[in-house]
Structures are given as C-alpha cells and as structure tokens.
Design a protein around this motif. Structure first.
Motif, PDB file in Angstrom:
ATOM      1  N   ILE A 106     130.250 -25.009  83.571  1.00  0.00           N
ATOM      2  CA  ILE A 106     129.264 -25.856  82.888  1.00  0.00           C
ATOM      3  C   ILE A 106     128.060 -26.127  83.771  1.00  0.00           C
ATOM      4  CG2 ILE A 106     131.021 -26.993  81.486  1.00  0.00           C
ATOM      5  CD1 ILE A 106     130.640 -29.448  83.424  1.00  0.00           C
ATOM      6  N   TYR A 107     128.211 -25.951  85.080  1.00  0.00           N
ATOM      7  CA  TYR A 107     127.147 -26.331  86.005  1.00  0.00           C
ATOM      8  C   TYR A 107     126.133 -25.203  86.191  1.00  0.00           C
ATOM      9  CZ  TYR A 107     130.109 -30.305  87.108  1.00  0.00           C
ATOM     10  OH  TYR A 107     130.863 -31.458  87.022  1.00  0.00           O
ATOM     11  N   PRO A 108     124.895 -25.562  86.555  1.00  0.00           N
ATOM     12  CA  PRO A 108     123.863 -24.546  86.753  1.00  0.00           C
ATOM     13  C   PRO A 108     124.248 -23.526  87.822  1.00  0.00           C
ATOM     14  CG  PRO A 108     122.879 -26.733  86.645  1.00  0.00           C
ATOM     15  CD  PRO A 108     124.366 -26.936  86.712  1.00  0.00           C
ATOM     16  N   ARG A 109     123.754 -22.314  87.632  1.00  0.00           N
ATOM     17  CA  ARG A 109     124.036 -21.233  88.569  1.00  0.00           C
ATOM     18  C   ARG A 109     123.618 -21.597  89.994  1.00  0.00           C
ATOM     19  NH1 ARG A 109     124.399 -15.503  88.842  1.00  0.00           N
ATOM     20  NH2 ARG A 109     123.343 -14.667  90.670  1.00  0.00           N
ATOM     21  N   GLU A 110     122.495 -22.281  90.144  1.00  0.00           N
ATOM     22  CA  GLU A 110     121.961 -22.607  91.465  1.00  0.00           C
ATOM     23  C   GLU A 110     122.202 -24.068  91.844  1.00  0.00           C
ATOM     24  OE1 GLU A 110     120.947 -20.219  93.290  1.00  0.00           O
ATOM     25  OE2 GLU A 110     120.916 -18.699  91.704  1.00  0.00           O
ATOM     26  N   ALA A 111     123.232 -24.670  91.304  1.00  0.00           N
ATOM     27  CA  ALA A 111     123.517 -26.072  91.620  1.00  0.00           C
ATOM     28  C   ALA A 111     123.800 -26.237  93.110  1.00  0.00           C
ATOM     29  CB  ALA A 111     124.719 -26.560  90.816  1.00  0.00           C
ATOM     30  N   ALA A 112     123.345 -27.349  93.675  1.00  0.00           N
ATOM     31  CA  ALA A 112     123.617 -27.651  95.080  1.00  0.00           C
ATOM     32  C   ALA A 112     125.120 -27.733  95.296  1.00  0.00           C
ATOM     33  CB  ALA A 112     122.942 -28.962  95.470  1.00  0.00           C
ATOM     34  N   GLN A 113     125.562 -27.267  96.464  1.00  0.00           N
ATOM     35  CA  GLN A 113     126.985 -27.215  96.790  1.00  0.00           C
ATOM     36  C   GLN A 113     127.346 -28.304  97.798  1.00  0.00           C
ATOM     37  OE1 GLN A 113     129.055 -24.861  95.328  1.00  0.00           O
ATOM     38  NE2 GLN A 113     127.253 -24.226  94.141  1.00  0.00           N
ATOM     39  N   PRO A 114     128.518 -28.924  97.661  1.00  0.00           N
ATOM     40  CA  PRO A 114     129.441 -28.827  96.531  1.00  0.00           C
ATOM     41  C   PRO A 114     128.851 -29.464  95.277  1.00  0.00           C
ATOM     42  CG  PRO A 114     130.166 -30.529  98.043  1.00  0.00           C
ATOM     43  CD  PRO A 114     129.009 -29.849  98.713  1.00  0.00           C
ATOM     44  N   LEU A 120     125.123 -31.565  85.990  1.00  0.00           N
ATOM     45  CA  LEU A 120     125.169 -31.059  84.625  1.00  0.00           C
ATOM     46  C   LEU A 120     123.784 -31.116  83.975  1.00  0.00           C
ATOM     47  CD1 LEU A 120     127.063 -30.056  82.327  1.00  0.00           C
ATOM     48  CD2 LEU A 120     127.225 -32.434  81.589  1.00  0.00           C
ATOM     49  N   LEU A 121     123.405 -29.990  83.336  1.00  0.00           N
ATOM     50  CA  LEU A 121     122.152 -29.876  82.575  1.00  0.00           C
ATOM     51  C   LEU A 121     120.904 -30.027  83.444  1.00  0.00           C
ATOM     52  CD1 LEU A 121     123.122 -31.844  79.337  1.00  0.00           C
ATOM     53  CD2 LEU A 121     123.075 -29.361  79.675  1.00  0.00           C
ATOM     54  N   THR A 122     121.009 -29.661  84.721  1.00  0.00           N
ATOM     55  CA  THR A 122     119.849 -29.727  85.608  1.00  0.00           C
ATOM     56  C   THR A 122     119.276 -28.359  85.938  1.00  0.00           C
ATOM     57  OG1 THR A 122     121.235 -29.701  87.608  1.00  0.00           O
ATOM     58  CG2 THR A 122     120.665 -31.864  86.675  1.00  0.00           C
ATOM     59  N   GLY A 123     119.829 -27.285  85.355  1.00  0.00           N
ATOM     60  CA  GLY A 123     119.324 -25.950  85.663  1.00  0.00           C
ATOM     61  C   GLY A 123     119.918 -24.893  84.756  1.00  0.00           C
ATOM     62  N   THR A 124     119.572 -23.639  85.040  1.00  0.00           N
ATOM     63  CA  THR A 124     119.988 -22.502  84.226  1.00  0.00           C
ATOM     64  C   THR A 124     121.441 -22.131  84.500  1.00  0.00           C
ATOM     65  OG1 THR A 124     117.729 -21.649  84.266  1.00  0.00           O
ATOM     66  CG2 THR A 124     119.472 -20.093  83.636  1.00  0.00           C
ATOM     67  N   LEU A 125     122.185 -21.848  83.437  1.00  0.00           N
ATOM     68  CA  LEU A 125     123.587 -21.454  83.570  1.00  0.00           C
ATOM     69  C   LEU A 125     123.712 -20.011  84.042  1.00  0.00           C
ATOM     70  CD1 LEU A 125     124.835 -22.972  80.199  1.00  0.00           C
ATOM     71  CD2 LEU A 125     125.288 -23.902  82.481  1.00  0.00           C
ATOM     72  N   GLU A 126     124.885 -19.664  84.567  1.00  0.00           N
ATOM     73  CA  GLU A 126     125.199 -18.276  84.892  1.00  0.00           C
ATOM     74  C   GLU A 126     125.258 -17.465  83.603  1.00  0.00           C
ATOM     75  OE1 GLU A 126     126.282 -14.659  85.894  1.00  0.00           O
ATOM     76  OE2 GLU A 126     125.625 -16.148  87.370  1.00  0.00           O
ATOM     77  N   ALA A 127     124.491 -16.390  83.543  1.00  0.00           N
ATOM     78  CA  ALA A 127     124.342 -15.622  82.301  1.00  0.00           C
ATOM     79  C   ALA A 127     125.642 -14.978  81.844  1.00  0.00           C
ATOM     80  CB  ALA A 127     123.255 -14.559  82.470  1.00  0.00           C
ATOM     81  N   THR A 128     126.507 -14.604  82.778  1.00  0.00           N
ATOM     82  CA  THR A 128     127.699 -13.845  82.408  1.00  0.00           C
ATOM     83  C   THR A 128     128.703 -14.651  81.599  1.00  0.00           C
ATOM     84  OG1 THR A 128     128.678 -14.366  84.565  1.00  0.00           O
ATOM     85  CG2 THR A 128     127.535 -12.253  84.356  1.00  0.00           C
ATOM     86  N   ASN A 129     128.640 -15.987  81.665  1.00  0.00           N
ATOM     87  CA  ASN A 129     129.567 -16.777  80.844  1.00  0.00           C
ATOM     88  C   ASN A 129     128.856 -17.928  80.123  1.00  0.00           C
ATOM     89  OD1 ASN A 129     129.161 -18.566  82.947  1.00  0.00           O
ATOM     90  ND2 ASN A 129     131.200 -18.307  83.815  1.00  0.00           N
ATOM     91  N   GLU A 130     127.577 -17.743  79.831  1.00  0.00           N
ATOM     92  CA  GLU A 130     126.795 -18.800  79.194  1.00  0.00           C
ATOM     93  C   GLU A 130     127.367 -19.290  77.861  1.00  0.00           C
ATOM     94  OE1 GLU A 130     122.130 -19.272  78.838  1.00  0.00           O
ATOM     95  OE2 GLU A 130     122.949 -18.106  77.154  1.00  0.00           O
ATOM     96  N   PRO A 131     127.792 -18.396  76.941  1.00  0.00           N
ATOM     97  CA  PRO A 131     128.321 -18.909  75.666  1.00  0.00           C
ATOM     98  C   PRO A 131     129.518 -19.842  75.839  1.00  0.00           C
ATOM     99  CG  PRO A 131     127.816 -16.580  75.486  1.00  0.00           C
ATOM    100  CD  PRO A 131     127.691 -16.929  76.937  1.00  0.00           C
ATOM    101  N   TYR A 132     130.434 -19.469  76.733  1.00  0.00           N
ATOM    102  CA  TYR A 132     131.595 -20.319  76.997  1.00  0.00           C
ATOM    103  C   TYR A 132     131.154 -21.638  77.617  1.00  0.00           C
ATOM    104  CZ  TYR A 132     136.100 -21.754  79.017  1.00  0.00           C
ATOM    105  OH  TYR A 132     137.225 -22.446  79.363  1.00  0.00           O
TER     106      TYR A 132
END
Length: 318
Positions: A106-114, A120-132
C-alpha cells in the motif's frame, strides 16, 4: 467470542483460525463453495444468520509480480468486492469489531525507510502490483470511514512479506521466498549446477513468519478500544506488523540454498524486474503497544522447508 475468519483456507487466515481455536474462541468459517464473498446477497444472509462478535477479513486474491502483471483486473475487482461486501454487511448485522488484513504494498514505491504508517498516499505506488495495492488502500479507508460515520471499531493491520507453513509454492504465482525454496529444492533433486533468479539480487525485503503475523493480528484485535485509539488516529488507523529487519534477495537466496542443501552457483538475471528496491516496515507503534515478532528468518525458513517436504516435495504439476 464468536469470530468469523474470512479466508481460513489461506496461509494467514488458517493460522489465525488455529490460534483462535487454541485459546478457546468460537471460530466460524466457510469455504468459497459455501460462501462466495463476491456475492453481496450471500454475505448479507450469512452475517444476519451467524451474527459474529468479530470478523477477521483475511480473504484476498494474492500473488507475486508475475500474477499481478497477468491478472490486474481480477486483483483489483475481486479484492474490492470482498472488502466492500464483508465490511458493509458486517456493519449491517451489528458487528462492532472487525480486523482487515492489508499489505505493505500500500505504501509508495519511494517511501522513506523504514516505512511509517503516515507514508500512506504520499507518493506513487509500485507499478507491478498497483491494482492489488489500490484495493488494499480502499479496504483501509473503508474501515476508517465506517468508524467515522457509524462509530464501529474496525481495525487494519499491514503485514510485511509473509511466509511459512501453508504458503503457495506455485512455480509462477508464488511470492519470492516460497518460490526460491521450491526452486532450490528442485535444483538439488535434479542435480542442477545453476539456479537463475529474477532481478539483480540487491532489493531488500523483510519477512515475517505466519505464526508471528497471526499472533500480532490477534494482539491488535484484542486491544481494548481506549488503548487502540490512543495509539492510532481516525484518519490513520492501520498498524504495521513486521519483523523489524530486512535482507537482500541475494542474502535470502544463499540462506535458502544453505537450508535446502544446494551447493551450485546462484546467478541473477538483471534483465528481469526487481520491483521496489526496499520495503522495511516501521513497527514502532505496535512495539509501543506491547508486541514484537519472535521467529527469526533462519528458524522460520527451516520450519517452512520441513513443512514443504512433508506436504509438497513431490509437487510437479504447478
């Protein structure tokens, strides 16, 4: 307590159901043939008849990168429909407490780690599993919205990558850990000298054993409302559940090879997608509430491999 576990035949739902039974709860389950969660009328009739005290929504259509790329419409449609039907009909039947199981995707692809819950909802999702991922985000917001409007006590937990007994070991539709475990097992059985793995081997992943996930989920479910609300927010009610440490795919591959007994070469196909480069969950909120995972990756992989040998070692058709 009477608890309906939706998805009891899955790895996580099955372990949650076992732990509930072990502690003496009245567990209600239905197979898909008995209750199709995509059928709103059927879910409505079930909830009205059974009147559970609590619902655990562990049912989902899941899979790895290949499955998400191949069946994106099914992943978003089926997960959205299950969530909407179960949450709404639980509310309509007067169920005050519900636990929704999401995913770290659910978290953005480039979310700060950890990754903190407020990512949540602060950036673009990973494209490979975006629908899920979109479907799981909708499930979180569904629970939050019913809490805000109707005063329900619907909670969400976001697990990191899960593994353990009952996992899916399909050749194409499984997640990375069970897929590698099966691949190395078959390489030993067939006397192969090389195992080729998708990607560069550099992405980092965190893995949580299913028994820990079930225990953590029930810990969150059992929290009294005051304690839960004191550590969450009506607009940010989900809680991360993880191990707190991650490894590279390369390190994971060598750990599994050692457990299985593979002594050949491990090669990486960097022409294949890596997915998100790192996904480590910030579990400080859950730890502050009093819970922490206890099964190490090495211990868990060894236990999972023993289960695999007892149940799937001769598997060829999938």
């Amino acid at each position: 307590m009477k608890v309906f576990v939706a998805g009891h035949r899955g790895m996580v739902g099955g372990e949650i159901a076992r732990q509930l039974v072990a502690r003496g709860d009245d567990v209600v389950t239905r197979t898909r043939a008995e209750l199709d969660l995509l059928d709103q009328a059927g879910v409505r009739a079930f909830m009205a008849s059974e009147r559970p005290d609590a619902v655990i929504l562990a049912a989902a259509k899941v899979g790895g990168i290949h499955a998400n790329n191949t069946y994106p419409a099914q992943f978003v449609f089926e997960n959205l429909m299950m969530e909407c039907n179960v949450v709404h009909e639980a509310y309509s039947a007067g169920v005050e407490r519900l636990l929704f199981l999401g995913s770290s995707c659910i978290y953005p692809r480039e979310a700060a780690q950890p990754i903190r819950e407020d990512s949540l909802l602060t950036g673009t999702l990973e494209a490979t599993n975006e629908p899920y991922a979109v479907a799981k985000i909708a499930g979180i917001k569904l629970c939050e919205s019913y809490n805000r409007q109707y005063g329900t006590d619907y909670r969400s937990v976001m697990p990191t990558n899960l593994y353990g007994p009952g996992d899916n070991f399909h050749r194409e539709n499984s997640h990375v850990l069970p897929a590698l475990l099966r691949r190395f097992h078959e390489a030993v059985r067939e006397g192969l000298e090389d195992v080729i793995i998708w990607g560069s081997g550099t992405p980092r992943r965190e893995f949580l054993h299913v028994e820990d996930m079930a225990a953590g989920s029930l810990f969150v479910l059992d929290l009294d409302k005051h304690t839960y609300m004191a550590n969450t927010d009506p607009m940010l009610s989900h809680i991360n559940v993880g191990y707190g440490e991650d490894v590279t795919i390369n390190e994971l591959a060598h750990l599994i090879a050692n457990v299985v007994g593979f002594q050949g070469r491990i090669r990486f196909d960097s022409g294949k997608p890596d997915g998100t480069m790192r996904k480590l969950m910030d579990i400080s909120r859950l730890e502050a509430m009093g819970w922490k995972a206890s099964i190490s990756l090495d211990q868990g992989v060894r236990q999972t491999y023993r289960w695999f040998l007892e149940n799937h070692a001769g598997l060829r058709e999938a």
